[in-house]
Design an enzyme around this catalytic site. Structure first.
Site, PDB file in Angstrom:
ATOM      1  N   ARG A 121       0.825  -1.216   0.000  1.00  0.00           N
ATOM      2  CA  ARG A 121       0.000   0.000   0.000  1.00  0.00           C
ATOM      3  C   ARG A 121       0.856   1.260   0.000  1.00  0.00           C
ATOM      4  NH1 ARG A 121      -2.047   0.742   6.181  1.00  0.00           N
ATOM      5  NH2 ARG A 121      -0.438  -0.493   7.188  1.00  0.00           N
ATOM      6  N   SER A 144      -4.983   4.714   5.913  1.00  0.00           N
ATOM      7  CA  SER A 144      -4.687   3.283   5.829  1.00  0.00           C
ATOM      8  C   SER A 144      -4.377   2.829   4.404  1.00  0.00           C
ATOM      9  CB  SER A 144      -5.875   2.475   6.352  1.00  0.00           C
ATOM     10  OG  SER A 144      -6.147   2.817   7.689  1.00  0.00           O
ATOM     11  N   GLU A 168     -19.133   3.420   0.621  1.00  0.00           N
ATOM     12  CA  GLU A 168     -18.396   2.795  -0.479  1.00  0.00           C
ATOM     13  C   GLU A 168     -19.211   2.695  -1.759  1.00  0.00           C
ATOM     14  OE1 GLU A 168     -18.865   1.495   2.561  1.00  0.00           O
ATOM     15  OE2 GLU A 168     -16.890   1.797   3.469  1.00  0.00           O
ATOM     16  N   PHE A 215     -14.801  -4.092   1.649  1.00  0.00           N
ATOM     17  CA  PHE A 215     -15.846  -3.106   1.339  1.00  0.00           C
ATOM     18  C   PHE A 215     -15.882  -2.791  -0.166  1.00  0.00           C
ATOM     19  CE2 PHE A 215     -14.093  -1.777   5.616  1.00  0.00           C
ATOM     20  CZ  PHE A 215     -14.967  -2.561   6.331  1.00  0.00           C
ATOM     21  N   HIS A 261      -5.741  -4.021   2.443  1.00  0.00           N
ATOM     22  CA  HIS A 261      -6.175  -4.825   3.583  1.00  0.00           C
ATOM     23  C   HIS A 261      -6.958  -6.078   3.171  1.00  0.00           C
ATOM     24  CE1 HIS A 261      -4.985  -1.030   5.296  1.00  0.00           C
ATOM     25  NE2 HIS A 261      -5.117  -1.479   6.528  1.00  0.00           N
ATOM     26  N   ASP A 295      -7.900  -7.367  13.308  1.00  0.00           N
ATOM     27  CA  ASP A 295      -9.247  -6.835  13.061  1.00  0.00           C
ATOM     28  C   ASP A 295     -10.291  -7.946  12.972  1.00  0.00           C
ATOM     29  OD1 ASP A 295      -8.735  -4.167  13.186  1.00  0.00           O
ATOM     30  OD2 ASP A 295      -8.522  -3.875  11.032  1.00  0.00           O
ATOM     31  N   ARG A 299      -2.361  -5.181   4.003  1.00  0.00           N
ATOM     32  CA  ARG A 299      -1.927  -4.239   5.024  1.00  0.00           C
ATOM     33  C   ARG A 299      -0.441  -4.414   5.333  1.00  0.00           C
ATOM     34  NH1 ARG A 299      -0.865  -4.296  10.251  1.00  0.00           N
ATOM     35  NH2 ARG A 299      -1.330  -2.442  11.487  1.00  0.00           N
TER      36      ARG A 299
END
Lengths: 276, 318
Positions: free
Chosen positions: B8, B35, B56, B81, B107, B115, B165
């Site tokens: 990322r 993020s 989203e 998402f 992620h 998470d 991530r």
């Protein structure tokens, strides 16, 4: 705004468009007459009056754009696009047929003049916002118009988009709400109430005007007012009659998505002053 | 030990770099710009960055509208998402009209770790791969991420790039390029071949080294382009090694393993072992713990390779 056509001419165009809508849905054997007839006067006002557009414009040319978020009103959109010369009228009778340029719901890649692909309810307003943001980035003083159905505003994405348009102060966005009070399963107020409409949109940060969506004077006046509001998006809340113009189709949920039989078509055309 | 870099980070840097020369590039995010690293672009070009809030579906719709207006939107959020919450928007507003939208989802997979399963996308590739016209990419490392993002900016059409991530071992260098529909035969092997994407490519290389010590010659293919997929290369390595292991940080249903199996079944049937999430929700936990639990380790992949070789032998003796 200065109009090239007077109201009588526009009413005559709208009458012919109603004939086209019913004729093409009859030929297709399926489609959505009720919501096409409730929307057509506003579409005529936009395409034959308010909007700066035309089939000669190229893809990235400056022009006003329209998004039919209530995509099932496609026959009404196709009728005005043919009227404006985006494609030949002979295509209208191919509505919904295999390999026709006129898909059951608007499909931009195949139909000249269709800016945004719609059909799945609730998705058009977000895309109209995107067009409005792109126009603003390009420094264009053009407008993006959208039209939603009232039942369609039961979709959550509409309210996400409503927030976005207000947050980004999209004064170049003018959305119509075709408030014909009916959806497939019956009256909107019985299926899933959306009132208070005006207060909701105002609370979401929109400039709201309520009009009779079949009165050309009120439609143009509302567009003029909306254009003057530069720091927020505008909702033209149009009270309309589902099936408007055909007595036996008016205010009946049954005509949301039913094609007229040949007898019904002839009866409707007679009411519209058209010789069979 | 290979250098570790976050995919990322390289996405954020690359899209900001592209934004300098290409003024049509715009970036959208759904309240996760820190993020997803789109914050880098947001700082450099605030007028071309749109935070859409936690919405989203609207983000994808707005991106589609921007594309219709001539822009090149990059829309980012977490993979669960982007692919799940907004699936129908991707299908209707992006895929169907072949809109020029780049969805860069971070992620993805189980390495999002603590998470928990609510945020661990194990289905995103399956969901995106089913949409006609989308190019679906899962880069192996940071350099391949940068290459895929550069390619996506120049290509006219919808793209889904799945990132993660955590930091991953570096496989390539900064001269890496990306070509859709092309895999890379990183290591040849006559006994079995790993076809891997994402984090699994570096793990497959480790596994191949382990197997070599026991005399098993395992090949490794990196297949970042999951759709379109490299039919020709898959058929060739199936013929050369006679057994395959498809490995991905994704469910065994619908992702790379399915894509490889489809190609092999229709062209050159050989045993295929799918290493992936076994049709389950995993758990919260440290990424290393979860990788271990799922068998996403050199030992786990080596074991899968041995099973594939065993199947090949059984078939030959029939």
């Amino acid at each position: 705004m200065k109009l090239t056509k007077d109201v009588n001419e526009l009413m005559e165009i709208a009458r012919r468009m109603r004939v086209d809508i019913l004729t093409m849905i009859h030929a297709a054997g399926s489609g959505h007459p009720g919501g096409s007839l409730s929307a057509i006067d506003m579409l005529v006002a936009l395409y034959c009056g308010a909007m700066d557009h035309g089939p000669e414009r190229k893809k990235r040319d400056r022009r006003d754009k329209f998004v039919l978020s209530k995509g099932h009103g496609a026959p009404a959109l196709y009728a005005v696009l043919a009227e404006c010369g985006y494609f030949g009228r002979e295509h209208l009778k191919t509505l919904r047929q295999y390999e026709s340029i006129l898909s059951g719901h608007p499909y931009a890649p195949s139909t000249p003049g269709v800016e945004i692909t719609t059909g799945s309810l609730g998705q058009g307003l977000s895309q109209a916002n995107g067009l409005a943001l792109a126009n603003r980035l390009d420094g264009q003083d053009t407008f993006v118009y959208a039209m939603m159905g009232d039942g369609e505003t039961q979709e959550g994405q509409i309210w996400e988009a409503a927030m976005t348009a207000a947050h980004y102060k999209l004064g170049n966005l003018i959305a119509f709400l075709d408030n014909n009070e009916l959806q497939i399963d019956g009256f909107v107020c019985d299926v899933m109430g959306i009132e208070p409409i005006g207060k909701k949109w105002e609370a979401f940060g929109w400039h709201v005007q309520q009009i009779d969506g079949h009165d050309f004077g009120q439609i143009f006046n509302a567009i003029d007012n909306a254009k003057k509001v530069t720091d927020k998006p505008s909702l033209i809340w149009a009270r309309t009659v589902k099936g408007k113009g055909v007595s036996f189709m008016e205010r009946l949920a049954k005509w949301h998505g039913t094609a007229p039989s040949t007898d019904e078509l002839n009866k409707a055309l007679a009411e519209l002053g058209e010789k069979p | 030990m290979a250098e570790m870099l976050a995919l990322r980070d390289y996405y954020g840097k690359t899209v900001a770099e592209l934004g300098k020369t290409n003024k049509d590039i715009v970036v959208l995010d759904a309240d996760l710009s820190g993020s997803t690293r789109t914050s880098t672009f947001a700082k450099a070009f605030p007028e071309r960055f749109f935070n859409m809030g936690v919405a989203e579906q609207d983000m994808i719709g707005t991106a589609a509208g921007l594309a219709a207006g001539g822009k090149i939107p990059f829309a980012s959020t977490f993979a669960i998402f982007a692919s799940g919450r907004a699936w129908e928007q991707v299908r209707q507003a992006v895929g169907y009209p072949h809109q020029n939208v780049k969805i860069i989802a971070t992620h993805g997979g189980i390495t999002v770790g603590p998470d928990g399963p609510s945020h661990q996308a194990g289905e995103d590739i399956a969901l995106m791969r089913a949409i006609p016209g989308l190019t679906v990419i899962m880069p192996a490392d940071a350099h391949e991420t940068a290459a895929a993002v550069r390619w996506a900016a120049g290509y006219v059409g919808p793209v889904y790039i799945r990132l993660t991530r955590d930091k991953f071992p570096v496989v390539f260098n900064d001269s890496k390029t990306f070509t859709p529909g092309k895999g890379e035969h990183l290591k040849k092997g006559t006994d079995v071949t790993f076809i891997a994407c994402g984090l699994m490519t570096s793990i497959a290389l480790e596994a191949a080294a382990l197997l070599e010590k026991e005399g098993v010659l395992a090949g490794v293919v990196n297949m970042a382009s999951i759709k379109p997929i490299d039919h020709e290369l898959i058929v060739r390595v199936a013929a050369e090694s006679g057994a395959l292991v498809a490995a991905e940080e994704h469910s065994i249903i619908g992702g790379l393993g399915s894509a490889v199996t489809e190609v092999v079944a229709e062209n050159n049937p050989v045993p295929v072992i799918r290493v992936g999430i076994q049709d389950d929700y995993i758990s919260s936990g440290a990424p290393e713990e979860l990788l271990d639990a799922c068998g996403f380790t050199a030992a786990g992949l080596a074991d899968a390779a041995r099973r594939a070789v065993q199947l090949k032998k059984q078939a030959a003796s029939r």
